[in-house]
Design a protein around this motif. Structure first.
Motif, PDB file in Angstrom:
ATOM      1  N   CYS A  77       0.640  -1.174  -0.058  1.00  0.00           N
ATOM      2  CA  CYS A  77      -0.141   0.153  -0.183  1.00  0.00           C
ATOM      3  C   CYS A  77       0.722   1.051   0.178  1.00  0.00           C
ATOM      4  CB  CYS A  77      -0.846   0.009   1.305  1.00  0.00           C
ATOM      5  SG  CYS A  77      -0.212   0.220   2.968  1.00  0.00           S
ATOM      6  N   CYS A  78       2.292   0.963   0.350  1.00  0.00           N
ATOM      7  CA  CYS A  78       3.075   2.407   0.398  1.00  0.00           C
ATOM      8  C   CYS A  78       4.067   2.373  -0.928  1.00  0.00           C
ATOM      9  CB  CYS A  78       3.819   2.378   1.560  1.00  0.00           C
ATOM     10  SG  CYS A  78       2.523   2.735   3.311  1.00  0.00           S
ATOM     11  N   ALA A  79       4.545   1.209  -1.314  1.00  0.00           N
ATOM     12  CA  ALA A  79       5.615   0.914  -1.869  1.00  0.00           C
ATOM     13  C   ALA A  79       5.425   1.289  -3.515  1.00  0.00           C
ATOM     14  CB  ALA A  79       6.024  -0.547  -2.159  1.00  0.00           C
ATOM     15  N   THR A  80       6.269   1.836  -4.335  1.00  0.00           N
ATOM     16  CA  THR A  80       6.379   2.286  -5.660  1.00  0.00           C
ATOM     17  C   THR A  80       7.593   1.890  -6.107  1.00  0.00           C
ATOM     18  OG1 THR A  80       7.362   4.680  -4.985  1.00  0.00           O
ATOM     19  CG2 THR A  80       4.891   4.391  -4.937  1.00  0.00           C
ATOM     20  N   PRO A  81       7.332   1.257  -7.478  1.00  0.00           N
ATOM     21  CA  PRO A  81       8.413   0.609  -8.247  1.00  0.00           C
ATOM     22  C   PRO A  81       9.340   1.959  -8.729  1.00  0.00           C
ATOM     23  CG  PRO A  81       6.237  -0.251  -8.885  1.00  0.00           C
ATOM     24  CD  PRO A  81       5.954   1.073  -8.073  1.00  0.00           C
ATOM     25  N   GLU A  82      10.739   1.293  -8.703  1.00  0.00           N
ATOM     26  CA  GLU A  82      11.793   2.294  -9.409  1.00  0.00           C
ATOM     27  C   GLU A  82      12.313   1.382 -10.802  1.00  0.00           C
ATOM     28  OE1 GLU A  82      14.199   3.075  -6.073  1.00  0.00           O
ATOM     29  OE2 GLU A  82      13.042   4.911  -5.826  1.00  0.00           O
ATOM     30  N   SER A  83      11.759   0.109 -10.668  1.00  0.00           N
ATOM     31  CA  SER A  83      12.174  -0.694 -11.677  1.00  0.00           C
ATOM     32  C   SER A  83      10.971  -1.571 -12.092  1.00  0.00           C
ATOM     33  CB  SER A  83      13.703  -1.307 -11.738  1.00  0.00           C
ATOM     34  OG  SER A  83      13.696  -2.383 -10.774  1.00  0.00           O
ATOM     35  N   ASP A  84      11.339  -2.527 -12.930  1.00  0.00           N
ATOM     36  CA  ASP A  84      10.626  -3.538 -12.995  1.00  0.00           C
ATOM     37  C   ASP A  84      10.659  -4.577 -11.819  1.00  0.00           C
ATOM     38  OD1 ASP A  84       9.477  -2.759 -15.525  1.00  0.00           O
ATOM     39  OD2 ASP A  84      10.688  -4.288 -16.574  1.00  0.00           O
ATOM     40  N   LEU A  85       9.630  -5.114 -11.461  1.00  0.00           N
ATOM     41  CA  LEU A  85       9.793  -6.058  -9.950  1.00  0.00           C
ATOM     42  C   LEU A  85       9.260  -7.262 -10.037  1.00  0.00           C
ATOM     43  CD1 LEU A  85       8.388  -3.289  -7.502  1.00  0.00           C
ATOM     44  CD2 LEU A  85      10.764  -3.744  -7.773  1.00  0.00           C
ATOM     45  N   VAL A  86       9.698  -8.262  -9.204  1.00  0.00           N
ATOM     46  CA  VAL A  86       9.090  -9.265  -8.906  1.00  0.00           C
ATOM     47  C   VAL A  86       8.725  -9.574  -7.406  1.00  0.00           C
ATOM     48  CG1 VAL A  86       9.232 -11.829  -9.069  1.00  0.00           C
ATOM     49  CG2 VAL A  86      10.143 -10.696 -10.926  1.00  0.00           C
ATOM     50  N   ILE A  87       7.472  -9.779  -6.923  1.00  0.00           N
ATOM     51  CA  ILE A  87       7.264  -9.646  -5.494  1.00  0.00           C
ATOM     52  C   ILE A  87       6.421 -11.292  -5.402  1.00  0.00           C
ATOM     53  CG2 ILE A  87       7.236  -7.263  -5.478  1.00  0.00           C
ATOM     54  CD1 ILE A  87       3.981  -7.532  -5.253  1.00  0.00           C
ATOM     55  N   GLU A  88       6.576 -11.582  -4.035  1.00  0.00           N
ATOM     56  CA  GLU A  88       5.983 -12.909  -3.526  1.00  0.00           C
ATOM     57  C   GLU A  88       4.801 -12.363  -2.467  1.00  0.00           C
ATOM     58  OE1 GLU A  88       8.536 -15.588  -2.032  1.00  0.00           O
ATOM     59  OE2 GLU A  88       9.358 -16.079  -4.135  1.00  0.00           O
ATOM     60  N   ALA A  89       3.630 -12.506  -2.412  1.00  0.00           N
ATOM     61  CA  ALA A  89       2.655 -12.038  -1.726  1.00  0.00           C
ATOM     62  C   ALA A  89       1.990 -13.398  -1.179  1.00  0.00           C
ATOM     63  CB  ALA A  89       1.667 -11.343  -2.438  1.00  0.00           C
ATOM     64  N   ASP A  90       1.254 -13.299   0.100  1.00  0.00           N
ATOM     65  CA  ASP A  90       0.523 -14.342   0.619  1.00  0.00           C
ATOM     66  C   ASP A  90      -1.034 -14.087   0.235  1.00  0.00           C
ATOM     67  OD1 ASP A  90      -0.208 -16.358   2.372  1.00  0.00           O
ATOM     68  OD2 ASP A  90      -0.244 -15.173   4.249  1.00  0.00           O
ATOM     69  N   ILE A  91      -1.081 -14.785  -1.028  1.00  0.00           N
ATOM     70  CA  ILE A  91      -2.275 -14.631  -1.767  1.00  0.00           C
ATOM     71  C   ILE A  91      -3.275 -15.748  -1.498  1.00  0.00           C
ATOM     72  CG2 ILE A  91      -3.768 -14.289  -3.591  1.00  0.00           C
ATOM     73  CD1 ILE A  91      -1.191 -12.893  -4.772  1.00  0.00           C
TER      74      ILE A  91
END
Length: 353
Positions: A77-91
């Motif tokens: 909710c706060c983070a903004t990308p500064e490049s392309d990203l890969v993230i892992e989330a507890d979905i």
């Protein structure tokens, strides 16, 4: 500039504009990420960055500790990308979740009603149709108030060009004070939505127990109206808690529905009725009314709880003592902007809900 963010383990790829938060971009593209407070204090939307650069934004040091930041954890909710990203989330998305994308609307006020001494019903006409699941909420942008304020939708989804919101005036609350004292019919406000994971699990045919307190009646009202409109045959129970008769708003609506539908049962409870109320119904807290009605046994049902945190916690304790377990209890806590991060956290009674 636009960045691509890949979300694992689902493999969803979203496009995020420069300066846009990952959470906002995901919700607007119909990709659900877990979240609650939306402003960096509750840690529900915590994710792991596995590739790429990111600005963590104004995440609370209590929600995102220094050690976690060093390990590449972020709050979506706060983070903004500064490049392309890969993230892992507890979905963990429920099969009944329809995942309507978040959109922006302009809402014109058509009616303002005094529902109780502390709650107003505010009706809006939208500039476009909104798709939502009964139980979800919208965010309002209120003049002179920083950020936005969340309010559950009280009308049923088939009424898709209007919004009915139930707004309780919060002492010293800038947003609700404006809506109670300065908003007029004809005014327009910016609206975004839908948000939230509070909705009816229609695929499960068990009876539905709705427990509502204060302006927490809004979501159950929407959910019940939709079920009855669809001629759903499950047994539906609404337990509405209030202090006295003047706070027991929309009573006539639900008494009428009780008379019209054999599978709908309305049970109001007052914990502090006044002498001139001439109250003959249940006297006590709403969770006590539930316990008495079902004689302490709730198995074979799903429960939907909506209201202030003390009511939620009391209801959860009662339900679990009566053999209803985590998988069948769903809740929406009504907290205010003045509530701190501690108020935003989940019930201590169990973790997943």
């Amino acid at each position: 500039m636009t960045y691509e963010v890949t979300i694992e383990p689902t493999g969803d790829v979203i496009e995020v504009e420069e300066g846009q938060t990952i959470l906002d971009a995901a919700l607007r593209q119909g990709v659900w990420l877990p979240f609650a407070c939306g402003h960096g204090t509750c840690a529900t939307c915590k994710c792991q960055v596995t590739d790429g650069d990111v600005d963590i934004g104004n995440a609370s040091p209590f929600a995102l500790m220094d050690m976690e930041r060093e390990e590449g954890m972020i709050l979506a909710c706060c983070a903004t990308p500064e490049s392309d990203l890969v993230i892992e989330a507890d979905i963990d998305v429920d099969d009944d979740f329809e995942g309507f994308p978040v959109r922006d609307f302009k809402g014109r006020v058509t009616e303002i009603l005094d529902l109780s001494p502390t709650i107003k019903g505010i009706h809006f006409e939208l500039d476009n149709e909104i798709s939502f699941q009964a139980g979800q909420y919208v965010n309002l942008v209120i003049p002179g108030v920083e950020g936005s304020r969340a309010f559950s939708i009280a009308n049923k989804p088939s009424d898709n060009k209007i919004l009915e919101l139930h707004v309780r005036k919060v002492p010293e609350g800038a947003g609700t004070t404006y809506l109670h004292e300065q908003l007029n019919v004809g005014d327009s406000l910016a609206v975004s939505g839908p948000y939230g994971q509070f909705f009816t699990r229609k695929s499960d045919p068990q009876g539905a127990i709705f427990i509502a307190g204060g302006s927490g009646l809004s979501s159950p009202q929407s959910m019940i109206l939709e079920l009855l409109e669809e001629k759903d045959q499950r047994e539906i129970y609404l337990f509405q808690g209030a202090r006295n008769v003047s706070e027991l708003y929309n009573r006539e609506l639900f008494e009428s529905l009780d008379q019209q539908h054999s599978n709908f049962h309305y049970i109001p409870a007052l914990n502090a009725p006044e002498d001139n109320d001439n109250w003959e119904g249940f006297t006590g807290f709403v969770h006590e009314a539930v316990d008495k009605y079902f004689d302490g046994r709730f198995d074979g049902h799903k429960a939907y709880l909506c209201g202030p945190p003390p009511m939620i916690d009391a209801a959860i304790s009662t339900l679990m003592q009566g053999r209803l377990f985590e998988r069948d209890i769903h809740m929406e806590r009504f907290v205010t902007a003045a509530d701190g991060a501690e108020e935003q956290t989940r019930s201590a009674l169990f973790k997943r809900i």
